[in-house]
Write a protein that holds these residues in place. Structure first.
Motif, PDB file in Angstrom:
ATOM      1  N   GLN A 169       0.516  -1.376   0.020  1.00 30.60           N
ATOM      2  CA  GLN A 169       0.133   0.081  -0.011  1.00 30.60           C
ATOM      3  C   GLN A 169       0.788   1.230  -0.020  1.00 30.60           C
ATOM      4  O   GLN A 169       1.367   1.670   1.040  1.00 30.60           O
ATOM      5  CB  GLN A 169      -0.818   0.049   1.156  1.00 30.60           C
ATOM      6  CG  GLN A 169      -1.955   1.188   1.245  1.00 30.60           C
ATOM      7  CD  GLN A 169      -3.044   0.955   0.161  1.00 30.60           C
ATOM      8  OE1 GLN A 169      -3.441  -0.275   0.167  1.00 30.60           O
ATOM      9  NE2 GLN A 169      -3.500   2.117  -0.389  1.00 30.60           N
ATOM     10  N   ALA A 170       0.988   1.718  -1.278  1.00 34.46           N
ATOM     11  CA  ALA A 170       1.915   3.179  -1.309  1.00 34.46           C
ATOM     12  C   ALA A 170       1.014   4.286  -0.953  1.00 34.46           C
ATOM     13  O   ALA A 170      -0.185   4.523  -1.341  1.00 34.46           O
ATOM     14  CB  ALA A 170       2.359   3.387  -2.611  1.00 34.46           C
ATOM     15  N   SER A 171       1.621   5.406  -0.101  1.00 32.99           N
ATOM     16  CA  SER A 171       0.917   6.487  -0.024  1.00 32.99           C
ATOM     17  C   SER A 171       2.040   7.620  -0.051  1.00 32.99           C
ATOM     18  O   SER A 171       3.263   7.495   0.047  1.00 32.99           O
ATOM     19  CB  SER A 171       0.317   6.244   1.292  1.00 32.99           C
ATOM     20  OG  SER A 171       1.349   6.286   2.431  1.00 32.99           O
ATOM     21  N   GLY A 195       1.837  10.396  -2.073  1.00 34.13           N
ATOM     22  CA  GLY A 195       1.839  11.191  -3.126  1.00 34.13           C
ATOM     23  C   GLY A 195       1.080  12.445  -3.328  1.00 34.13           C
ATOM     24  O   GLY A 195       0.253  12.671  -2.255  1.00 34.13           O
ATOM     25  N   LEU A 243       7.541   9.238  -0.005  1.00 33.20           N
ATOM     26  CA  LEU A 243       6.589   8.076  -0.165  1.00 33.20           C
ATOM     27  C   LEU A 243       6.721   7.042   0.723  1.00 33.20           C
ATOM     28  O   LEU A 243       7.709   6.797   1.365  1.00 33.20           O
ATOM     29  CB  LEU A 243       6.740   7.707  -1.650  1.00 33.20           C
ATOM     30  CG  LEU A 243       6.527   8.696  -3.031  1.00 33.20           C
ATOM     31  CD1 LEU A 243       6.686   7.922  -3.953  1.00 33.20           C
ATOM     32  CD2 LEU A 243       5.131   9.334  -2.762  1.00 33.20           C
ATOM     33  N   CYS A 284       5.209   2.967   1.751  1.00 31.62           N
ATOM     34  CA  CYS A 284       4.658   1.811   1.382  1.00 31.62           C
ATOM     35  C   CYS A 284       4.588   0.594   2.564  1.00 31.62           C
ATOM     36  O   CYS A 284       5.544   0.225   3.053  1.00 31.62           O
ATOM     37  CB  CYS A 284       5.681   1.381   0.154  1.00 31.62           C
ATOM     38  SG  CYS A 284       4.781  -0.405  -0.589  1.00 31.62           S
ATOM     39  N   ARG A 287       8.341   3.883 -11.180  1.00 34.62           N
ATOM     40  CA  ARG A 287       7.396   5.038 -11.566  1.00 34.62           C
ATOM     41  C   ARG A 287       7.007   4.810 -13.120  1.00 34.62           C
ATOM     42  O   ARG A 287       7.564   4.492 -14.130  1.00 34.62           O
ATOM     43  CB  ARG A 287       8.050   6.473 -11.387  1.00 34.62           C
ATOM     44  CG  ARG A 287       9.094   6.659 -12.281  1.00 34.62           C
ATOM     45  CD  ARG A 287       9.835   7.893 -11.923  1.00 34.62           C
ATOM     46  NE  ARG A 287      10.671   8.388 -12.619  1.00 34.62           N
ATOM     47  CZ  ARG A 287      11.671   9.701 -12.500  1.00 34.62           C
ATOM     48  NH1 ARG A 287      11.345  10.406 -11.302  1.00 34.62           N
ATOM     49  NH2 ARG A 287      12.828   9.794 -13.165  1.00 34.62           N
ATOM     50  N   VAL A 333       3.061   8.183 -11.763  1.00 29.13           N
ATOM     51  CA  VAL A 333       2.640   7.474 -10.773  1.00 29.13           C
ATOM     52  C   VAL A 333       3.814   6.524 -10.061  1.00 29.13           C
ATOM     53  O   VAL A 333       4.361   5.805 -11.040  1.00 29.13           O
ATOM     54  CB  VAL A 333       1.345   6.267 -11.113  1.00 29.13           C
ATOM     55  CG1 VAL A 333       0.859   5.534 -10.192  1.00 29.13           C
ATOM     56  CG2 VAL A 333       0.508   7.235 -12.084  1.00 29.13           C
ATOM     57  N   TYR A 380       5.182   3.438  -7.782  1.00 30.13           N
ATOM     58  CA  TYR A 380       4.596   1.941  -7.431  1.00 30.13           C
ATOM     59  C   TYR A 380       5.834   1.418  -6.524  1.00 30.13           C
ATOM     60  O   TYR A 380       7.031   1.690  -6.863  1.00 30.13           O
ATOM     61  CB  TYR A 380       4.690   1.201  -8.557  1.00 30.13           C
ATOM     62  CG  TYR A 380       3.596   1.612  -9.499  1.00 30.13           C
ATOM     63  CD1 TYR A 380       3.603   2.204 -10.618  1.00 30.13           C
ATOM     64  CD2 TYR A 380       2.269   1.123  -9.372  1.00 30.13           C
ATOM     65  CE1 TYR A 380       2.702   2.586 -11.498  1.00 30.13           C
ATOM     66  CE2 TYR A 380       1.150   1.288 -10.343  1.00 30.13           C
ATOM     67  CZ  TYR A 380       1.643   2.159 -11.408  1.00 30.13           C
ATOM     68  OH  TYR A 380       0.626   2.740 -12.308  1.00 30.13           O
ATOM     69  N   GLN A 395      -0.255  -0.617  -5.529  1.00 30.70           N
ATOM     70  CA  GLN A 395      -1.299   0.090  -6.452  1.00 30.70           C
ATOM     71  C   GLN A 395      -1.009   1.434  -6.848  1.00 30.70           C
ATOM     72  O   GLN A 395      -1.565   1.951  -8.084  1.00 30.70           O
ATOM     73  CB  GLN A 395      -2.618   0.186  -5.686  1.00 30.70           C
ATOM     74  CG  GLN A 395      -2.588   1.392  -5.079  1.00 30.70           C
ATOM     75  CD  GLN A 395      -1.680   1.546  -3.814  1.00 30.70           C
ATOM     76  OE1 GLN A 395      -1.091   0.617  -3.437  1.00 30.70           O
ATOM     77  NE2 GLN A 395      -2.031   2.855  -3.159  1.00 30.70           N
ATOM     78  N   THR A 427       0.901   5.605  -6.343  1.00 33.36           N
ATOM     79  CA  THR A 427       0.745   6.872  -5.769  1.00 33.36           C
ATOM     80  C   THR A 427       1.162   8.071  -6.630  1.00 33.36           C
ATOM     81  O   THR A 427       2.052   7.869  -7.379  1.00 33.36           O
ATOM     82  CB  THR A 427       1.166   6.975  -4.565  1.00 33.36           C
ATOM     83  OG1 THR A 427       0.344   8.298  -3.892  1.00 33.36           O
ATOM     84  CG2 THR A 427       2.554   7.065  -4.389  1.00 33.36           C
TER      85      THR A 427
END
Length: 118
Positions: free
Chosen positions: A4-6, A8, A19, A21, A37, A92, A94, A110, A112
């Motif tokens: 779970q990436a966050s 961004g 970032l 994960c 990316r 994006v 990843y 998924q 960010t």
């Protein structure tokens, strides 16, 4: 398995983002971790990787000296600190995991979105 990436967002050129994960469902300390990316209209590319031990890192030439990858095996987390961001870093991002080759990972998150404005 979940990655779970966050973290961004939208940032001006020259700014910074971090970032994160969060990884679950696998033996995190046994996996090499990486960030990739994909910019609009372009293929996905490798950005940075960290091997099983936190000190063994590698970077794409385009981000070397600006980005720093790190991992916390106690928290099952991997991070990407991005400094001196440029518009061409817009993509994006990843996170990904693999047991043997960080450049060709089996598990993917998924993504960010990072947008750098000029």
């Amino acid at each position: 398995v979940q990655l779970q990436a966050s973290g961004g967002g939208l940032v001006q050129a020259g700014g910074s983002l971090r970032l994160s994960c969060a990884v679950s469902g696998l033996a995190f300390s046994n996996y090499h971790m990486g960030w990739f990316r994909q910019a609009p209209g372009k293929e996905r590319e490798f950005v940075a990787g960290v091997r099983l031990r936190p000190g063994f890192t590698m970077y794409a030439d385009s981000v070397k000296g600006r980005f720093t990858i790190s991992r916390d095996n106690a928290k099952n987390m991997v991070y990407l600190q991005m400094n001196s961001l440029k518009p061409e870093d817009t993509a994006v991002y990843y996170c990904a995991a693999d047991r043997t080759n960080v450049a060709a990972p089996y598990y993917w998150g998924q993504g960010t979105l990072v947008t750098v404005s000029s």
